[in-house]
Design a protein around this motif. Structure first.
Motif, short mmCIF file in Angstrom:
data_model
loop_
_atom_site.label_atom_id
_atom_site.label_comp_id
_atom_site.label_asym_id
_atom_site.label_seq_id
_atom_site.Cartn_x
_atom_site.Cartn_y
_atom_site.Cartn_z
N THR A 192 0.98 -1.36 0.12
CA THR A 192 0.09 0.06 0.02
C THR A 192 0.76 1.23 0.08
O THR A 192 1.84 1.19 0.58
CB THR A 192 -1.00 -0.01 1.14
N SER A 193 0.32 2.30 -0.58
CA SER A 193 1.20 3.68 -0.61
C SER A 193 1.07 4.20 0.82
O SER A 193 0.19 3.97 1.79
CB SER A 193 0.37 4.70 -1.47
N PRO A 194 2.33 5.21 0.98
CA PRO A 194 2.19 5.58 2.54
C PRO A 194 0.96 6.53 2.81
O PRO A 194 0.46 6.81 1.92
CB PRO A 194 3.79 6.50 2.64
N ILE A 195 0.98 6.58 3.91
CA ILE A 195 -0.05 7.57 4.30
C ILE A 195 0.52 9.22 4.06
O ILE A 195 1.52 9.42 4.66
CB ILE A 195 -0.50 7.42 5.97
N LYS A 196 -0.37 9.90 3.45
CA LYS A 196 0.21 11.23 3.08
C LYS A 196 -0.19 12.24 4.37
O LYS A 196 -1.47 12.27 4.60
CB LYS A 196 -0.51 11.58 2.02
N ILE A 197 0.87 12.90 4.79
CA ILE A 197 0.43 13.76 5.78
C ILE A 197 0.84 15.11 5.47
O ILE A 197 2.20 15.32 5.09
CB ILE A 197 0.92 13.53 7.25
N ASP A 198 0.21 16.06 5.49
CA ASP A 198 0.50 17.34 4.81
C ASP A 198 0.37 18.42 6.06
O ASP A 198 -0.53 18.47 6.95
CB ASP A 198 -0.55 18.13 3.96
N ILE A 199 1.44 19.21 6.44
CA ILE A 199 1.88 19.80 7.70
C ILE A 199 1.86 21.37 7.23
O ILE A 199 2.70 21.56 6.76
CB ILE A 199 2.65 19.24 8.33
N TRP A 200 0.76 22.23 7.73
CA TRP A 200 1.12 23.46 7.67
C TRP A 200 1.53 23.96 8.71
O TRP A 200 1.41 23.92 9.95
CB TRP A 200 -0.33 24.24 7.55
N SER A 201 2.93 24.80 8.63
CA SER A 201 3.54 25.28 10.07
C SER A 201 4.29 26.43 9.36
O SER A 201 4.58 26.94 8.12
CB SER A 201 4.56 24.36 10.23
N ASP A 202 5.00 27.40 10.45
CA ASP A 202 6.01 28.39 10.30
C ASP A 202 7.15 28.27 11.16
O ASP A 202 7.09 27.68 12.30
CB ASP A 202 5.24 29.86 10.75
N ILE A 203 8.28 28.41 10.55
CA ILE A 203 9.56 28.33 11.33
C ILE A 203 9.54 29.00 12.64
O ILE A 203 10.28 28.56 13.42
CB ILE A 203 10.79 28.72 10.31
N ALA A 204 8.85 30.16 12.60
CA ALA A 204 8.74 31.01 13.63
C ALA A 204 7.75 30.52 14.77
O ALA A 204 7.60 31.42 15.74
CB ALA A 204 8.74 32.57 13.07
N CYS A 205 7.19 29.47 14.50
CA CYS A 205 6.04 28.92 15.59
C CYS A 205 6.56 28.00 16.48
O CYS A 205 6.91 26.96 15.95
CB CYS A 205 4.90 28.52 14.82
N PRO A 206 6.56 28.31 17.72
CA PRO A 206 7.24 27.40 18.88
C PRO A 206 6.68 26.15 19.02
O PRO A 206 7.02 25.08 19.15
CB PRO A 206 7.21 28.23 20.02
N TRP A 207 5.15 26.23 18.62
CA TRP A 207 4.26 24.98 18.71
C TRP A 207 4.50 24.23 17.72
O TRP A 207 4.36 22.83 17.76
CB TRP A 207 2.81 25.39 19.16
N CYS A 208 4.82 24.63 16.61
CA CYS A 208 4.99 23.68 15.39
C CYS A 208 6.32 22.87 15.33
O CYS A 208 6.25 21.77 15.21
CB CYS A 208 5.24 24.52 14.06
N TYR A 209 7.42 23.35 16.09
CA TYR A 209 8.37 22.38 16.50
C TYR A 209 8.05 21.51 17.25
O TYR A 209 8.49 20.19 17.23
CB TYR A 209 9.78 23.14 16.79
N ILE A 210 7.23 21.85 18.60
CA ILE A 210 6.94 20.73 19.41
C ILE A 210 6.04 19.79 18.93
O ILE A 210 6.22 18.66 19.00
CB ILE A 210 6.16 21.72 20.47
N GLY A 211 5.01 20.39 18.15
CA GLY A 211 4.22 19.35 17.39
C GLY A 211 4.99 18.29 16.26
O GLY A 211 4.50 17.26 16.48
N LYS A 212 5.85 18.89 15.83
CA LYS A 212 6.76 18.18 15.03
C LYS A 212 7.38 16.82 15.80
O LYS A 212 7.24 15.60 15.25
CB LYS A 212 8.01 18.82 14.33
N ARG A 213 7.96 17.20 17.04
CA ARG A 213 8.36 16.39 18.05
C ARG A 213 7.37 15.26 18.40
O ARG A 213 7.36 13.90 18.51
CB ARG A 213 9.16 16.93 18.93
N HIS A 214 6.22 15.79 18.85
CA HIS A 214 5.30 14.88 19.23
C HIS A 214 4.67 14.08 18.39
O HIS A 214 4.33 12.71 18.63
CB HIS A 214 3.91 15.80 19.78
#
Length: 221
Positions: free
Chosen positions: A2-24
């Motif tokens: 099966t093909s991989p599950i596609k995950i699209d992530i909207w984020s901003d480099i200056a967003c502290p929660w985006c880096y945290i969300g990436k790790r989570h």
């Protein structure tokens, strides 16, 4: 296969929660162990503060106090809270050395990296540079150095940034976010149909991945 599950992530480099969300998200995927599905991740551009100058004069406290209309003491408390959450995710935020800047060129570079198959590497490098190293991610010279760190060609990165040839792709991402009704980041879209907003706990991402994989398996049966 099966093909991989596609995950699209909207984020901003200056967003502290985006880096945290990436790790989570990464923790949630890793926690699934042998049951973890294959995933294909694509980052999309989002500017939290598009009116920010490239060379902002002042600290992160100064910026947020003005941008959000809050007293400096309240902003300090917010940043201390975020720093603690980041630490729990294994990230060493340093808001004292952070250089607030416009992230438009960083987003253009991420599109260049995507075309070279190095977007995930560059995303990690930019987040670390901004939140832990105090690097200036708004200037082309600095961005080219970070591109090289992520395995990209220096001349190619510089040409992409100076020509602005990925500017339209950045705006297309921002327009797509508007069409989806996204008004904050990080925002994760699974298989184009399930949206997860914010830096959710790792367990939440694990549950969503398990659910999406299960539905695909059921549909394929």
């Amino acid at each position: 296969m099966t093909s991989p599950i596609k995950i699209d992530i909207w984020s901003d480099i200056a967003c502290p929660w985006c880096y945290i969300g990436k790790r989570h998200f990464e923790e949630g995927l890793a926690a699934l162990g042998d049951d973890a599905p294959d995933v294909e991740i694509e980052y999309h551009s989002y500017e939290l503060a598009p009116d920010t100058p490239v060379d902002f004069e002042g600290s992160e406290v100064d910026f947020l106090a003005k941008h959000k209309g809050l007293p400096a003491e309240r902003v300090q408390q917010m940043l201390q809270h975020v720093t603690g959450v980041a630490a729990n995710a294994g990230l060493d935020y340093d808001f004292d050395v952070l250089q607030h800047t416009k992230t438009l060129k960083a987003h253009e570079l991420l599109h260049f990296a995507k075309a070279q198959g190095r977007q995930l590497e560059l995303s990690e490098r930019l987040f670390k540079a901004y939140f832990t190293e105090g690097r200036h991610v708004g200037r082309i010279d600095e961005l080219v150095e970070l591109a090289v760190d992520a395995g990209l060609d220096a001349d190619g990165a510089r040409e992409a940034l100076e020509s602005g040839r990925y500017a339209a792709d950045v705006q297309a991402d921002i327009a797509q976010a508007g069409a989806y009704g996204i008004n904050g980041v990080p925002f994760f879209v699974f298989e184009g149909k399930y949206g997860v907003s914010g830096a959710q706990p790792a367990e939440v991402f694990g549950q969503v991945l398990t659910q999406v994989a299960g539905e695909r398996d059921g549909a394929a049966a």
